[in-house]
Design a protein around this motif. Structure first.
Motif, PDB file in Angstrom:
ATOM      1  N   UNK A 166       0.923  -1.479   0.006  1.00 53.01           N
ATOM      2  CA  UNK A 166      -0.324   0.269   0.578  1.00 53.01           C
ATOM      3  C   UNK A 166       0.651   1.312  -0.280  1.00 53.01           C
ATOM      4  N   UNK A 167       1.854   1.484   0.908  1.00 55.00           N
ATOM      5  CA  UNK A 167       2.993   2.530   1.224  1.00 55.00           C
ATOM      6  C   UNK A 167       3.725   2.801  -0.766  1.00 55.00           C
ATOM      7  N   UNK A 168       4.039   1.583  -1.074  1.00 53.72           N
ATOM      8  CA  UNK A 168       4.394   2.046  -2.320  1.00 53.72           C
ATOM      9  C   UNK A 168       4.032   2.129  -3.105  1.00 53.72           C
ATOM     10  N   UNK A 169       2.103   1.959  -2.990  1.00 54.13           N
ATOM     11  CA  UNK A 169       0.937   2.158  -4.548  1.00 54.13           C
ATOM     12  C   UNK A 169       0.805   3.873  -4.254  1.00 54.13           C
ATOM     13  N   UNK A 170       0.543   3.978  -2.600  1.00 55.08           N
ATOM     14  CA  UNK A 170       0.645   5.365  -2.684  1.00 55.08           C
ATOM     15  C   UNK A 170       1.480   6.276  -3.083  1.00 55.08           C
ATOM     16  N   UNK A 171       2.506   5.726  -3.335  1.00 54.79           N
ATOM     17  CA  UNK A 171       3.801   7.288  -3.114  1.00 54.79           C
ATOM     18  C   UNK A 171       4.001   7.285  -4.846  1.00 54.79           C
ATOM     19  N   UNK A 172       3.287   5.791  -5.568  1.00 59.25           N
ATOM     20  CA  UNK A 172       2.907   6.274  -7.144  1.00 59.25           C
ATOM     21  C   UNK A 172       1.948   6.457  -7.609  1.00 59.25           C
ATOM     22  N   UNK A 173       1.284   6.368  -6.595  1.00 60.52           N
ATOM     23  CA  UNK A 173      -0.299   7.377  -6.820  1.00 60.52           C
ATOM     24  C   UNK A 173      -1.151   6.256  -8.211  1.00 60.52           C
ATOM     25  N   UNK A 174      -0.742   4.724  -7.762  1.00 62.01           N
ATOM     26  CA  UNK A 174      -1.750   4.310  -8.764  1.00 62.01           C
ATOM     27  C   UNK A 174      -1.500   2.669  -8.420  1.00 62.01           C
ATOM     28  N   UNK A 175      -1.874   1.532  -8.940  1.00 60.90           N
ATOM     29  CA  UNK A 175      -1.612  -0.146  -8.117  1.00 60.90           C
ATOM     30  C   UNK A 175      -2.832  -0.905  -7.649  1.00 60.90           C
ATOM     31  N   UNK A 176      -2.567  -1.944  -7.341  1.00 63.36           N
ATOM     32  CA  UNK A 176      -3.711  -2.639  -7.086  1.00 63.36           C
ATOM     33  C   UNK A 176      -4.030  -1.862  -5.977  1.00 63.36           C
ATOM     34  N   UNK A 216      -2.020  10.164  -2.722  1.00 65.29           N
ATOM     35  CA  UNK A 216      -0.168  10.734  -3.331  1.00 65.29           C
ATOM     36  C   UNK A 216      -0.168  11.451  -2.491  1.00 65.29           C
ATOM     37  N   UNK A 217      -1.308  12.635  -2.844  1.00 63.50           N
ATOM     38  CA  UNK A 217      -1.376  13.694  -2.611  1.00 63.50           C
ATOM     39  C   UNK A 217      -0.709  13.690  -0.917  1.00 63.50           C
ATOM     40  N   UNK A 218      -1.612  12.589  -0.480  1.00 63.61           N
ATOM     41  CA  UNK A 218      -0.979  12.990   0.996  1.00 63.61           C
ATOM     42  C   UNK A 218      -0.441  12.409   1.952  1.00 63.61           C
ATOM     43  N   UNK A 219       0.527  11.345   0.809  1.00 64.54           N
ATOM     44  CA  UNK A 219       1.610  10.529   1.802  1.00 64.54           C
ATOM     45  C   UNK A 219       1.967  10.742   3.055  1.00 64.54           C
ATOM     46  N   UNK A 220       3.106  11.865   3.113  1.00 66.40           N
ATOM     47  CA  UNK A 220       3.078  12.301   4.614  1.00 66.40           C
ATOM     48  C   UNK A 220       2.492  12.198   5.571  1.00 66.40           C
ATOM     49  N   UNK A 221       1.117  12.016   4.893  1.00 58.21           N
ATOM     50  CA  UNK A 221      -0.130  12.160   6.233  1.00 58.21           C
ATOM     51  C   UNK A 221      -0.271  11.179   6.710  1.00 58.21           C
ATOM     52  N   UNK A 222      -0.716  10.431   5.581  1.00 59.22           N
ATOM     53  CA  UNK A 222      -0.663   8.557   5.782  1.00 59.22           C
ATOM     54  C   UNK A 222       0.210   8.182   6.926  1.00 59.22           C
ATOM     55  N   UNK A 223       1.420   8.343   6.069  1.00 55.57           N
ATOM     56  CA  UNK A 223       2.606   7.755   6.584  1.00 55.57           C
ATOM     57  C   UNK A 223       4.453   8.280   7.113  1.00 55.57           C
ATOM     58  N   UNK A 224       3.938   9.445   8.078  1.00 58.31           N
ATOM     59  CA  UNK A 224       4.653   9.835   8.399  1.00 58.31           C
ATOM     60  C   UNK A 224       5.894   9.859   9.076  1.00 58.31           C
ATOM     61  N   UNK A 225       5.877   8.209   9.545  1.00 59.55           N
ATOM     62  CA  UNK A 225       7.184   7.530  10.408  1.00 59.55           C
ATOM     63  C   UNK A 225       6.715   6.220   9.780  1.00 59.55           C
TER      64      UNK A 225
END
Length: 165
Positions: A97-107, A129-138
């Protein structure tokens, strides 16, 4: 503007937000219910044990709203299927999920789109993708925090159409 005007404007803007919080809290309920289960009966009669639970069960049966409450997380029925489904998905697929969110697409984004009944997977991917840093802050962010941030993103943007079906 002088200080009094600013204070009045701030107070007027704060009232609707507080009222919205109270309304949301009233709709979701306390999450505590008796043997009659969640639903309108639990909102009206609470979790008091005894014969009052017969009235709560009768109310739930008369209005038939337990299924709606369970699905939407209202009427003392807990978090709802969107939250539970998303939490389970994050628990099982966090790395993908983290990988797909960083790219903005995926399964994984496609699956989240389906789980949350969103209308457009591409728009969901862009919003996440726009909110990646809020979703995965660390890396140490808990799955609960990740789930909450995802749900805030998906259900906070009406244009995504999540939860309408």
């Amino acid at each position: 503007m002088n200080r009094i005007t600013l204070a009045l404007v701030a107070a007027l803007l704060a009232v609707p937000a507080a009222a919205a919080d109270q309304t949301a809290s009233a709709i979701k309920g306390t999450g505590r219910y008796g043997t009659a289960g969640c639903g309108l009966g639990s909102m009206a009669f609470g979790n008091t044990p005894g014969a009052v639970q017969i009235l709560a069960a009768t109310t739930n049966g008369t209005f038939g709203n337990q299924t709606f409450g369970i699905t939407t997380g209202t009427s003392n029925c807990g978090s709802g299927v969107f939250t539970a489904g998303t939490k389970n998905f994050v628990d099982a697929n966090r790395e993908a999920l983290a990988k797909d969110i960083s790219r903005g697409e995926g399964e994984a984004i496609g699956a989240l789109t389906v789980i949350n009944a969103c209308e457009n997977s591409h728009a969901v991917g862009a919003a996440l993708q726009k909110n990646f840093k809020a979703i995965f802050p660390s890396e140490s962010a808990s799955n609960e925090d990740v789930t909450k941030a995802i749900l805030d993103t998906l259900h906070g943007d009406a244009a995504l159409g999540c939860g309408r079906s």
